[in-house]
Enzyme design. Structure first.
Site, short mmCIF file in Angstrom:
data_model
loop_
_atom_site.label_atom_id
_atom_site.label_comp_id
_atom_site.label_asym_id
_atom_site.label_seq_id
_atom_site.Cartn_x
_atom_site.Cartn_y
_atom_site.Cartn_z
N ASN A 147 -28.39 -13.08 32.14
CA ASN A 147 -27.22 -12.61 32.87
C ASN A 147 -27.50 -11.83 34.23
OD1 ASN A 147 -24.80 -11.66 33.51
ND2 ASN A 147 -24.87 -9.92 32.03
N GLY A 148 -27.24 -12.52 35.37
CA GLY A 148 -27.54 -11.82 36.65
C GLY A 148 -27.70 -12.87 37.56
N GLY A 199 -18.01 -16.11 30.74
CA GLY A 199 -18.42 -17.54 31.26
C GLY A 199 -17.73 -18.65 30.50
N TYR A 221 -13.31 -4.51 35.64
CA TYR A 221 -12.73 -5.87 35.15
C TYR A 221 -13.50 -6.64 34.54
CZ TYR A 221 -11.10 -10.59 35.75
OH TYR A 221 -11.06 -11.94 35.65
N CYS A 239 -22.13 -14.66 33.46
CA CYS A 239 -22.28 -15.08 31.96
C CYS A 239 -22.52 -14.02 31.08
CB CYS A 239 -23.61 -15.84 32.00
SG CYS A 239 -25.12 -15.23 32.50
#
Length: 488
Positions: A117-118, A42, A257, A16
């Site tokens: 996020n994670g 996301g 990426y 995300c």
């Protein structure tokens, strides 16, 4: 619904992106713009929560930011000078509106909203303990564990309760938290997941990537440091570091990426690093060929670096259509096979009779690479060589990246020769782990204390993996029981 993009179904996917604003009357509108810039992190769902000084307001929806948050009525329903938003790609919890963030709860101290996020690598264990103590969960997201830990903490102040919660979790997290007292942004002690801080006039802004600042006209200020909590209360900002110092291990795949190429991550241009990876790859794995062709879009910077270092011309041998939606209803295998060409097609006139080098960022299951090589063969390529701008992905990620189980990773099953045969290439090569570190300005990977989290390549996980260890113990017990049963 099936994807029409043959290059989207075999990638590692970040979980995300998060974006927060404190101190601007158009906070929700700014958050919506910031989430647009983070959409690549996301694409399943998006949400925004705002605070007007008295009440919290939330709008969450499945799908992209566009179509859900570009309407005036939605933004007007999110008033206040403080807001936070989230775009989601699920790695834990099912795809459902109840898991869309920010998650919100009414605590004893007032409203509490969190965007994460994670991935918490001990969330399952903590969840079981909380349920035994009477907690009632409304989602299947690991993020909700944080809310319950804050709610049940015995500390007096909300900040101390929040710190107490953070000290019980393990894994990777960047968080933006909203409370009646203000906004808190924090990053795990190893800094595995990214978080940056910027300014727009008097407003303070936090984001997963610096590129989101460019979209709203904000100025990048600095990265939130690993283990740091930045607390914003009106025009007051303070920073605390409640954890014992640790050597940072940011996710190396941000440069390979995940991040947009126009982002700056830990003071390094993502675009420049990817070009440097391509140049290193050309030095490590040269091949006599006519053209260097990127796999769009993530392979482009590395392919430029490879071409510049090797002296082989860079060409767009795969053309992408920007006018095709993300999904397409496909009634059968034949139509599905044709549908993949709606979005990407070989530049046949360029490729015919040429020896081509395809440059991509990674190989996961190998199915994408197989399709690309086949596309080049059908377009008349004389030879097809594959070069990958990361080392072989041999291990799963447990820190917020959607990775197939290890048994489905091509590099975990086959050696280099086997992988080459699987994708039907004339040759295949990956940049070495030392080469990847060199592209990031390091001498190489230090065996004792590497600077990045590179567990997907090396298996060197920087934290304990409580939940995964429990799963493996159960699996081992089941296998043992099965053996005993067969013997008997």
């Amino acid at each position: 619904m099936l994807t029409t993009n043959p290059f989207d179904d075999d990638k590692l996917r970040e979980e995300c992106g998060i974006f927060g604003v404190s101190g601007n009357d158009s906070a929700a509108a700014l958050v919506a713009l910031g989430l647009h810039a983070l959409q690549h992190r996301g694409q399943e769902a998006a949400g925004i929560t705002s605070f007007d000084g008295r009440n919290f307001h939330t709008h969450r929806a499945m799908g992209h930011v566009a179509g859900n948050f570009d309407r005036d009525d939605v933004i007007r329903s999110l008033p206040g000078p403080v807001a936070a938003g989230h775009v989601r790609y699920a790695t834990t919890g099912d795809t459902a509106i109840r898991n869309v963030q920010p998650l919100y709860a009414e605590l004893q101290s007032g409203g509490f909203a969190v965007a994460h996020n994670g991935n918490l690598s001990n969330a399952a264990k903590l969840r079981r303990e909380l349920v035994r103590r009477g907690a009632i969960f409304q989602s299947t997201s690991d993020t909700e564990v944080i809310i319950h830990l804050v709610a049940t903490s015995s500390y007096r102040t909300l900040l101390d309760r929040f710190i107490d919660a953070l000290k019980q979790i393990e894994g990777a997290y960047s968080l933006i938290v909203m409370t009646p007292e203000g906004m808190i942004a924090c990053r795990d002690p190893l800094g595995i997941r990214p978080l940056v801080m910027g300014r727009l006039d008097d407003a303070v802004i936090f984001a997963s990537e610096s590129v989101a600042f460019d979209v709203v006209g904000a100025e990048f200020e600095r990265a939130v440091e690993p283990g740091e909590l930045v607390i914003v209360q009106g025009d007051q900002i303070r920073s605390i570091k409640p954890f014992a110092p640790m050597s940072p291990r940011p996710c190396i795949f941000e440069w390979v990426y995940f991040s947009r190429p126009d982002s700056i991550v830990d003071e390094q241009s993502v675009y420049d690093v990817r070009k440097a990876i391509g140049a290193e790859l050309a030095r490590e794995a040269p091949v006599d060929a006519d053209l260097v062709i990127p796999v769009p879009d993530s392979g482009v910077p590395a392919a430029i670096g490879y071409a510049q270092e090797s002296g082989i011309p860079f060409e767009l041998g795969i053309i992408r259509s920007h006018y095709v939606g993300r999904t397409f209803i496909q009634p059968g295998d034949k139509v599905r096979h044709l549908g993949v060409k709606l979005k990407h097609n070989a530049n046949r006139a360029l490729i015919q009779g040429k020896r081509v080098i395809l440059v991509d960022d990674s190989i996961v299951r190998g199915t994408t690479s197989l399709k690309i090589v086949q596309m080049m063969r059908e377009a008349g390529a004389a030879e097809v060589h594959m070069r990958i701008a990361s080392p072989p992905t041999r291990h799963s990620c447990f820190y917020g990246v959607d990775t197939p189980e290890r048994a489905k990773l091509l590099a975990a099953k086959l050696d280099l020769g086997g992988m080459t045969d699987f994708i039907h290439a004339d040759s295949l090569a990956f940049v070495s782990i030392d080469g990847l570190y060199k592209a990031l300005g390091e001498m190489g990977r230090a065996d004792v204390r590497p600077k990045y989290c590179d567990a997907c390549f090396t298996g060197d996980y920087p934290t304990t993996l409580t939940d995964q260890d429990e799963v493996e113990q159960v699996d081992q017990f089941a296998m043992l029981a099965e053996r005993v049963e067969r013997v008997n």
